[in-house]
Design a protein around this motif. Sequence first.
Motif, short mmCIF file in Angstrom:
data_model
loop_
_atom_site.label_atom_id
_atom_site.label_comp_id
_atom_site.label_asym_id
_atom_site.label_seq_id
_atom_site.Cartn_x
_atom_site.Cartn_y
_atom_site.Cartn_z
N ALA A 16 -1.07 13.52 -0.15
CA ALA A 16 -0.69 12.30 -0.85
C ALA A 16 0.33 12.58 -1.95
N VAL A 17 0.09 13.65 -2.71
CA VAL A 17 1.03 13.99 -3.79
C VAL A 17 2.39 14.38 -3.19
N ALA A 18 2.37 15.17 -2.11
CA ALA A 18 3.63 15.54 -1.45
C ALA A 18 4.38 14.29 -1.00
N GLY A 19 3.62 13.33 -0.46
CA GLY A 19 4.25 12.09 -0.01
C GLY A 19 4.87 11.31 -1.15
N LEU A 20 4.16 11.22 -2.26
CA LEU A 20 4.66 10.46 -3.41
C LEU A 20 5.90 11.14 -4.01
N VAL A 21 5.84 12.46 -4.13
CA VAL A 21 6.99 13.19 -4.67
C VAL A 21 8.19 13.06 -3.72
N GLY A 22 7.91 13.25 -2.43
CA GLY A 22 8.97 13.13 -1.43
C GLY A 22 9.60 11.75 -1.45
N ALA A 24 9.76 9.75 -3.98
CA ALA A 24 10.49 9.54 -5.23
C ALA A 24 11.91 10.11 -5.15
N VAL A 25 12.09 11.16 -4.36
CA VAL A 25 13.40 11.81 -4.34
C VAL A 25 14.29 11.37 -3.17
N ARG A 26 13.71 10.71 -2.17
CA ARG A 26 14.55 10.37 -1.03
C ARG A 26 15.31 9.06 -1.31
N PRO A 27 16.54 8.96 -0.81
CA PRO A 27 17.35 7.78 -1.10
C PRO A 27 16.79 6.50 -0.46
N ASP A 28 16.17 6.63 0.71
CA ASP A 28 15.64 5.42 1.37
C ASP A 28 14.16 5.25 1.06
N ARG A 29 13.81 5.45 -0.22
CA ARG A 29 12.41 5.41 -0.60
C ARG A 29 11.80 4.02 -0.43
N VAL A 30 10.49 4.04 -0.27
CA VAL A 30 9.75 2.79 -0.16
C VAL A 30 9.45 2.27 -1.57
N ALA A 31 9.63 0.99 -1.77
CA ALA A 31 9.25 0.40 -3.06
C ALA A 31 7.74 0.28 -3.08
N LEU A 32 7.08 1.14 -3.85
CA LEU A 32 5.61 1.15 -3.86
C LEU A 32 5.06 -0.12 -4.51
N LEU A 33 5.75 -0.56 -5.54
CA LEU A 33 5.35 -1.81 -6.19
C LEU A 33 6.37 -2.88 -5.79
N GLY A 34 5.86 -4.01 -5.43
CA GLY A 34 6.76 -5.09 -5.05
C GLY A 34 7.39 -4.89 -3.69
N PHE A 35 6.69 -4.16 -2.82
CA PHE A 35 7.18 -3.97 -1.46
C PHE A 35 7.19 -5.31 -0.72
N THR A 36 8.34 -5.64 -0.14
CA THR A 36 8.40 -6.88 0.63
C THR A 36 7.96 -6.60 2.05
N THR A 37 7.38 -7.57 2.66
CA THR A 37 6.74 -7.32 3.95
C THR A 37 7.27 -8.21 5.06
N PRO A 38 8.56 -8.16 5.31
CA PRO A 38 9.05 -8.90 6.47
C PRO A 38 8.63 -8.17 7.74
N THR A 39 8.49 -8.90 8.80
CA THR A 39 8.21 -8.25 10.09
C THR A 39 9.27 -8.69 11.08
N THR A 40 9.33 -7.99 12.17
CA THR A 40 10.32 -8.33 13.18
C THR A 40 10.12 -9.77 13.66
N CYS A 41 8.86 -10.19 13.70
CA CYS A 41 8.56 -11.54 14.17
C CYS A 41 9.12 -12.58 13.21
N GLU A 42 9.37 -12.16 11.99
CA GLU A 42 9.85 -13.09 10.97
C GLU A 42 11.28 -12.76 10.59
N GLY A 43 12.06 -12.42 11.63
CA GLY A 43 13.44 -11.99 11.39
C GLY A 43 14.24 -12.99 10.59
N ALA A 44 14.05 -14.28 10.88
CA ALA A 44 14.83 -15.30 10.19
C ALA A 44 14.53 -15.26 8.69
N GLU A 45 13.26 -15.09 8.36
CA GLU A 45 12.88 -15.05 6.95
C GLU A 45 13.32 -13.74 6.30
#
Lengths: 174, 145
Positions: A16-22, A24-45
């Motif tokens: 878990a720590v490796a994942g969090l550190v990784g 934090a440093v990667r450019p395409d990081r996931v927004a841990l807080l405020g992650f938006t949750t679009p799905t393919t089914c909701e492409g229009a939205e």
Amino acid sequence: MVSVLVRALILVAAGAVAGLVGNAVRPDRVALLGFTTPTTCEGAEAGVREVSVTEGQALCGTPGLVFADARSAESYARGHVAGAVHLPCDAKGRGAVDAIAQLDEGTTVLVYGDSTEAARAVADSLARRSRRPVLLLQGGFPAWDSGGGACASGACEACGTGDGGHAHDTGTAP
Amino acid sequence: MTLFAALLRLGLGGILLYAGWAKVQDPTDFAIQITNYRLGDVWAPWAAVALPPIELLTGALLLLAPRRSPWLQAACLVALGMFAVFLAAVITVVLRGIDISCGCFGGDSGPVSWITVARNTLLCTATAALLWYARRGGDSSVTAP
């Protein structure tokens, strides 16, 4: 057994720590807080807006807007919207995302394919992952071509650099 | 070490390494896959970030830990826990009739179906067998089930 349990917890914590550190440093990081949750089914939205050929033609040449060709390289070489960059689409759409990532921040991407539906998956994927405004051309390239839109042909000079370097092509329809 | 246990270690370790590697490529996509399960959105990005490295570490230990090492047992335990959670998740998806990609091995992993449930059940059983074997200290006189 206790030592095994402790080791299992250490294993989980280390991962878990490796994942969090990784992340934090990667450019395409996931927004841990405020992650938006679009799905393919909701492409229009998810931010994909369809535009007609007429609307697309009006947008042509607009600063901050790039046409993106989601068809095969062969189709692109035969003819494409003037100034369009070709999206190197692999199975997961990563190539397209990487190509778009090299464009300027805030660039709107107008995606087209062989038809509206043919390019929808790519458009959805870009909208979800590139965090840029994404438009989808109704009818795809055939509609654009028959509607008299500006075309160019030949290999994609900007491919790999993503700088839209041939954005001023004034070629003719094939 | 019995051949059966060696095959289990190879298979399960390889599967976890492959799954972890596939997911770590695109954590945002994996987070979206998790939210598709509709089991809560808040923790999805955290799981998407934490899970792949845990799979990678666990897979590496299953492949490389000495057979008498408590780390092998710990890796079995973690793998069993993960597979059990995945099994529960795919069962709820099938029962709720949600049509989604399983995300088990990254973006293009096929839809969740009873086949996914069967596969996860098999993985749970195999991991439990390996844990049982590891608990016996990898004694070669023990016949694997």
